[in-house]
Scaffold this active site. Sequence first.
Site, PDB file in Angstrom:
ATOM      1  N   CYS A 114       0.821  -1.214   0.000  1.00 43.55           N
ATOM      2  CA  CYS A 114       0.000   0.000   0.000  1.00 43.55           C
ATOM      3  C   CYS A 114       0.852   1.259   0.000  1.00 43.55           C
ATOM      4  CB  CYS A 114      -0.919   0.015   1.215  1.00 43.55           C
ATOM      5  SG  CYS A 114      -2.063  -1.365   1.245  1.00 43.55           S
ATOM      6  N   HIS A 254      -2.078   6.926   4.454  1.00 43.76           N
ATOM      7  CA  HIS A 254      -2.739   5.826   3.741  1.00 43.76           C
ATOM      8  C   HIS A 254      -4.001   5.452   4.519  1.00 43.76           C
ATOM      9  CE1 HIS A 254      -3.846   2.057   2.168  1.00 43.76           C
ATOM     10  NE2 HIS A 254      -3.296   1.334   3.125  1.00 43.76           N
ATOM     11  N   ASN A 284     -10.380   0.989   2.242  1.00 44.93           N
ATOM     12  CA  ASN A 284      -8.941   0.941   1.971  1.00 44.93           C
ATOM     13  C   ASN A 284      -8.740   0.619   0.489  1.00 44.93           C
ATOM     14  OD1 ASN A 284      -6.269   0.230   1.699  1.00 44.93           O
ATOM     15  ND2 ASN A 284      -6.175  -0.967   3.584  1.00 44.93           N
TER      16      ASN A 284
END
Length: 327
Positions: A114, A254, A284
Site C-alpha cells: 500500500c 494511507h 482501503n
Amino acid sequence: MIKLRVAGTGRFLPERVLANDDLSLSLDTSDEWIRSRTGIVERRLLAPETPPAFMGIAAAEKALRQAGLDPEKLDLLVVATNVPEELIPGSSPFIAEGLGLPHEPPFFDIKAGCAGFVFGMAVAGAMMKSGLARNALLVGIEALSRFVDWEDRKTCVLFGDGAGAVALVMADDDRGILGISLHGDPTKRGLLRIPAGGVRLPASFETVQAKKHFLEMKGRGVYQSAVTMMERATLEATERAGISLADIDWLLPHQANLRIIEALVKRLGFPRERVLVNIDRVANTSTASIPILLDEAVRAGKIVDGDILALTAFGAGACYGTVILRW
Ligand code: ACO
C-alpha cells in the site's frame, strides 16, 4: 530537494456502492462492528466486466487535463499497484495503451504494498531530478475486490476499488519534494500476502481449492506495525526536510483503517483537524488511497499553493515511507 510541481490530480471511483449493511446480508458481520473497528461505512466495487486499467486511465486523463499537459509531452509513466492487470506484463502497458502515447515513453509498475504511491513519488521525483524525465505521470490503482475472499469477514470488509493519479512537472520555484524517508522490514512480509499465483506457489487445482489466491492478513500485526512505521517515516522525512511537524499543513495518511490513523496522529501529537480522511466513503483502496484523497482535497480547494503536505503509507512487504511535499 527535488523541484517539481503537482500540476494535476485525478481520481476514479467505480459507481457501485457496497455499504456495510449490504455485507451483513451475506456475512456474519454488522455495520456497527465494521464502523467502530475500521471507520469504514461503504466502499466502491468495480463491475466484474470492467478491466481495472479503465480506472487508472480515467484518473490519469483527469490529472493530465487539469495539468493542461498533452499526453505526448509525457516522458515517464509509473503505475503503483499490488494486483496487476496481468502478472506479466503488469498494469503500466495497459494504462499507456489507454492513454495513447505514440512517442513510446517508458512505463513500469511499482510494487511496494500500500506504500506504492509514496515509493512512486520518490522514484518519479528522483528520475526527474536526474534529468531522465521532465513530465511524469504517477498512477495508483487497485482492484483488491478481485483478490479478497468474500466469505472471510476479517478481510473483505476492509477494501474498496479505485484509482488516483498525479501529473508531475518541473518547477522553477521552491515547490517540490522537501524530504523522503523510505524503509522496508522483510521480517514482516507475512503480515499481508497472497500466497499462490507467483513462482513460489504457482496456480494449481489445489491452490484454488485451498483459497490460496486470496489476500491473507494478520490484522493485529498490521495494526501495530502500521502505526509505528508510519510514525518513524514521518519523523524522519520531516527532519530530512529541515522542518518540524508544526510546519505541516496537511497529513495524508494511507487510508488503511481509521483506528490506525488515529493512533498515528496521537503518537505524533499532530492536530486531527489537519489530517485528511475519506476511509468512511471509499474504504482501503491500497496504493490508490493517497492520490484519491489528494485529488478530493485539491478539488475541494483545501490544499493551496505553498502548503506543506506529508504523504505517509505502510503496506505489504513491509514497505513504508513518507514524502514531504511543498505544494
Ligand atoms: N465482523 C464481525 N466480527 C469480526 C469481523 C467482522 N468483519 N472481523 C473479525 N471479526 C471477529 C473475529 O472473528 C474475532 O472473533 P472471535 O474472537 O470469535 O474469533 C473478533 O472479531 C476479533 O477479531 P480480531 O481479528 O482479533 O479483531 P480486532 O479487534 O483485531 O480487529 C481489525 C480486526 C479491524 C482487522 C484490526 O486487527 C485492525 O484494525 N487491523 C489492521 C488491519 C488493517 O487495517 N488492514 C488494512 C489492510 S493493510 C494496509 O492497508 C497496509
